[in-house]
Write a protein that holds these residues in place. Structure first.
Motif, PDB file in Angstrom:
ATOM      1  N   TYR A  35       0.358  -1.154   0.282  1.00 42.60           N
ATOM      2  CA  TYR A  35      -0.018  -0.409   0.143  1.00 42.60           C
ATOM      3  C   TYR A  35       0.504   1.000   0.103  1.00 42.60           C
ATOM      4  CZ  TYR A  35      -3.955  -3.186   1.482  1.00 42.60           C
ATOM      5  OH  TYR A  35      -4.755  -3.979   1.149  1.00 42.60           O
ATOM      6  N   LYS A  41      -3.710  10.246   4.441  1.00 47.16           N
ATOM      7  CA  LYS A  41      -4.618  10.086   3.847  1.00 47.16           C
ATOM      8  C   LYS A  41      -5.152   8.212   4.042  1.00 47.16           C
ATOM      9  CE  LYS A  41      -5.712  13.407   1.125  1.00 47.16           C
ATOM     10  NZ  LYS A  41      -6.613  14.630   0.788  1.00 47.16           N
ATOM     11  N   SER A  42      -5.993   7.866   3.260  1.00 45.58           N
ATOM     12  CA  SER A  42      -5.903   6.337   3.595  1.00 45.58           C
ATOM     13  C   SER A  42      -4.955   5.602   3.094  1.00 45.58           C
ATOM     14  CB  SER A  42      -7.132   5.967   3.482  1.00 45.58           C
ATOM     15  OG  SER A  42      -7.556   4.542   3.914  1.00 45.58           O
ATOM     16  N   LEU A  43      -5.211   4.349   2.863  1.00 50.79           N
ATOM     17  CA  LEU A  43      -4.700   3.816   2.152  1.00 50.79           C
ATOM     18  C   LEU A  43      -4.509   2.959   1.070  1.00 50.79           C
ATOM     19  CD1 LEU A  43      -4.233   0.903   4.974  1.00 50.79           C
ATOM     20  CD2 LEU A  43      -2.008   2.570   4.223  1.00 50.79           C
ATOM     21  N   PHE A  88       3.988   0.957   2.859  1.00 53.56           N
ATOM     22  CA  PHE A  88       3.443  -0.014   3.951  1.00 53.56           C
ATOM     23  C   PHE A  88       3.098  -1.693   3.024  1.00 53.56           C
ATOM     24  CE2 PHE A  88       3.170   1.998   7.769  1.00 53.56           C
ATOM     25  CZ  PHE A  88       1.899   3.214   7.080  1.00 53.56           C
ATOM     26  N   LYS A  99      -6.798 -12.086   9.123  1.00 54.74           N
ATOM     27  CA  LYS A  99      -6.669 -10.081   9.315  1.00 54.74           C
ATOM     28  C   LYS A  99      -5.483  -9.497   9.046  1.00 54.74           C
ATOM     29  CE  LYS A  99      -4.150 -10.875  13.638  1.00 54.74           C
ATOM     30  NZ  LYS A  99      -4.061 -10.984  15.132  1.00 54.74           N
ATOM     31  N   TYR A 100      -5.024  -8.248   8.665  1.00 56.15           N
ATOM     32  CA  TYR A 100      -3.715  -8.053   7.623  1.00 56.15           C
ATOM     33  C   TYR A 100      -3.006  -7.592   8.628  1.00 56.15           C
ATOM     34  CZ  TYR A 100      -6.016  -7.447   3.270  1.00 56.15           C
ATOM     35  OH  TYR A 100      -6.319  -8.257   1.760  1.00 56.15           O
ATOM     36  N   PHE A 102       0.220  -5.448   9.090  1.00 52.69           N
ATOM     37  CA  PHE A 102       1.065  -4.362   8.789  1.00 52.69           C
ATOM     38  C   PHE A 102       2.721  -4.527   9.496  1.00 52.69           C
ATOM     39  CE2 PHE A 102      -1.306  -1.788   5.683  1.00 52.69           C
ATOM     40  CZ  PHE A 102      -2.973  -2.391   6.470  1.00 52.69           C
TER      41      PHE A 102
ATOM     42  N   TYR B  35      -9.590  -1.116  11.739  1.00 53.86           N
ATOM     43  CA  TYR B  35      -7.713  -1.098  11.869  1.00 53.86           C
ATOM     44  C   TYR B  35      -7.456   0.877  13.407  1.00 53.86           C
ATOM     45  CZ  TYR B  35      -7.072  -4.975   8.984  1.00 53.86           C
ATOM     46  OH  TYR B  35      -6.665  -5.697   8.247  1.00 53.86           O
ATOM     47  N   GLN B  37      -4.290   3.480  13.727  1.00 53.21           N
ATOM     48  CA  GLN B  37      -3.181   4.163  13.000  1.00 53.21           C
ATOM     49  C   GLN B  37      -2.718   5.046  13.456  1.00 53.21           C
ATOM     50  OE1 GLN B  37      -2.809   4.522   9.044  1.00 53.21           O
ATOM     51  NE2 GLN B  37      -0.374   4.682   8.707  1.00 53.21           N
ATOM     52  N   PRO B  43      -1.492   0.319  10.795  1.00 52.78           N
ATOM     53  CA  PRO B  43      -2.185   0.014  11.001  1.00 52.78           C
ATOM     54  C   PRO B  43      -2.362  -0.793  11.689  1.00 52.78           C
ATOM     55  CG  PRO B  43      -2.434   1.052   9.027  1.00 52.78           C
ATOM     56  CD  PRO B  43      -1.335   0.801   8.998  1.00 52.78           C
ATOM     57  N   PHE B  45      -4.334  -4.229  13.138  1.00 57.62           N
ATOM     58  CA  PHE B  45      -5.500  -4.911  13.485  1.00 57.62           C
ATOM     59  C   PHE B  45      -7.040  -4.614  14.716  1.00 57.62           C
ATOM     60  CE2 PHE B  45      -8.968  -7.280  11.948  1.00 57.62           C
ATOM     61  CZ  PHE B  45      -9.665  -8.681  12.745  1.00 57.62           C
ATOM     62  N   LEU B  88      -6.049   7.569  13.634  1.00 58.39           N
ATOM     63  CA  LEU B  88      -7.050   7.465  12.044  1.00 58.39           C
ATOM     64  C   LEU B  88      -7.556   6.169  12.572  1.00 58.39           C
ATOM     65  CD1 LEU B  88      -8.152   8.809   9.522  1.00 58.39           C
ATOM     66  CD2 LEU B  88      -5.626   7.170   8.402  1.00 58.39           C
ATOM     67  N   LEU B  90      -9.499   3.207  10.390  1.00 63.45           N
ATOM     68  CA  LEU B  90      -9.776   2.705   8.864  1.00 63.45           C
ATOM     69  C   LEU B  90     -10.418   1.502   8.937  1.00 63.45           C
ATOM     70  CD1 LEU B  90      -6.009   3.056   8.152  1.00 63.45           C
ATOM     71  CD2 LEU B  90      -7.636   4.424   7.351  1.00 63.45           C
ATOM     72  N   PHE B 103      -9.857  -0.450   1.597  1.00 61.01           N
ATOM     73  CA  PHE B 103      -9.920   0.406   2.651  1.00 61.01           C
ATOM     74  C   PHE B 103     -10.013   1.434   2.509  1.00 61.01           C
ATOM     75  CE2 PHE B 103      -6.828  -1.338   5.901  1.00 61.01           C
ATOM     76  CZ  PHE B 103      -6.555  -2.536   5.582  1.00 61.01           C
ATOM     77  N   GLY B 104     -11.354   2.067   3.746  1.00 60.18           N
ATOM     78  CA  GLY B 104     -11.969   3.527   3.305  1.00 60.18           C
ATOM     79  C   GLY B 104     -11.116   4.978   3.791  1.00 60.18           C
ATOM     80  N   PRO B 105     -11.174   6.254   3.793  1.00 62.82           N
ATOM     81  CA  PRO B 105     -11.219   7.241   3.473  1.00 62.82           C
ATOM     82  C   PRO B 105     -10.214   7.302   5.370  1.00 62.82           C
ATOM     83  CG  PRO B 105     -12.737   7.409   3.864  1.00 62.82           C
ATOM     84  CD  PRO B 105     -13.318   6.310   3.565  1.00 62.82           C
ATOM     85  N   GLY B 106     -10.980   7.002   6.585  1.00 59.74           N
ATOM     86  CA  GLY B 106     -10.462   7.007   7.729  1.00 59.74           C
ATOM     87  C   GLY B 106     -11.582   7.992   8.626  1.00 59.74           C
ATOM     88  N   ARG B 108     -10.594  10.902  11.554  1.00 60.32           N
ATOM     89  CA  ARG B 108      -9.227  11.025  12.672  1.00 60.32           C
ATOM     90  C   ARG B 108      -9.909  11.403  13.583  1.00 60.32           C
ATOM     91  NH1 ARG B 108      -3.979  10.599  12.364  1.00 60.32           N
ATOM     92  NH2 ARG B 108      -4.553  11.324   9.730  1.00 60.32           N
TER      93      ARG B 108
END
Lengths: 112, 112
Positions: A35, A41-43, A88, A99-100, A102, B35, B37, B43, B45, B88, B90, B103-106, B108
């Motif tokens: 990513y 910003k997001s991923l 990442f 699950k991921y 990172f 997630y 971050q 990030p 989980f 953040l 996510l 992933f979405g924009p998150g 904050r």
């Protein structure tokens, strides 16, 4: 427990140069993701690597996966300023955990 | 097609308060993951839900809880906020448990 390490953590490079980011993980997995994240910003998904020996390329970036060595690389060719971001890798923990995990991230700065 | 959406975009809370974050997955996706971050880190989980059932939980205290609704949207709740919860958050969705996550924009969250 699965651990994912990236190196280097920080990378400052000149435009036009080549470099490789490394992602090592500690237990067996055959799914790995790369990513890109810009500040605040997001991923953004770059690559999905699903098997040993997988190689994918997009523009100046190329990713590969060696599941036997538990290693993935992200190679940057002839870097340009627009590639400046944090990168990442994420490993699918599998085994029913869904699950991921990172890596620590590599902050790349390409200098003009 | 719309991607993963999250609300609110930004949130400021004080210590001890409670917060609810919302996520709408990509249409047709039945799995949602959350997630956290923290600034400068990768990030971590928190939860994964599939078909309204919890399928995975990360190493987070019981102050963190989540649920998934019949339309597959999800909420993440955090009680008794601490300064360290500033991050953040996510949300990611996938068609099933094991597909690639998007992933979405998150959101904050700042805890003062």
């Amino acid at each position: 427990e699965l651990k994912v390490e990236q190196n280097p953590l920080f990378l400052s490079m000149q435009e036009g140069k080549n470099y490789t980011i490394y992602c090592n993980y500690s237990t067996t997995s055959d799914r790995l993701y790369w990513y890109r994240q810009d500040p605040g910003k997001s991923l953004e998904s770059l690559f999905v690597l699903l098997s040993n020996g997988a190689v994918k390329q997009e523009g100046r970036l190329m990713a590969s996966l060696d599941t036997k060595a538990r290693l993935s690389t992200l190679h940057i060719t002839a870097a340009v300023h627009d590639l400046s971001a944090t990168y990442f890798c994420a490993v699918d923990a599998g085994s029913g955990t869904y699950k991921y995990i990172f890596g620590t991230g590599t902050r790349l700065k390409v200098l003009a | 097609d719309a991607g993963v959406t999250q609300s609110p975009t930004h949130l400021i809370k004080t210590r001890g308060q409670q917060v609810t974050l919302r996520c709408s997955p990509i249409s047709g996706h039945k799995s949602v993951s959350w997630y956290q971050q923290v600034l400068g880190q990768g990030p971590q989980f928190i939860f994964q839900y599939y078909e309204k059932e919890e399928r995975g939980r990360g190493n987070f205290p019981d102050r963190f809880s989540a649920r998934q609704f019949p339309n597959y949207s999800s909420e993440l709740n955090v009680n008794a906020l601490l300064l360290g919860d500033s991050a953040l958050y996510l949300c990611a969705s996938s068609p099933t448990l094991t597909n690639e996550q998007f992933f979405g924009p998150g959101t904050r969250l700042t805890v003062l």
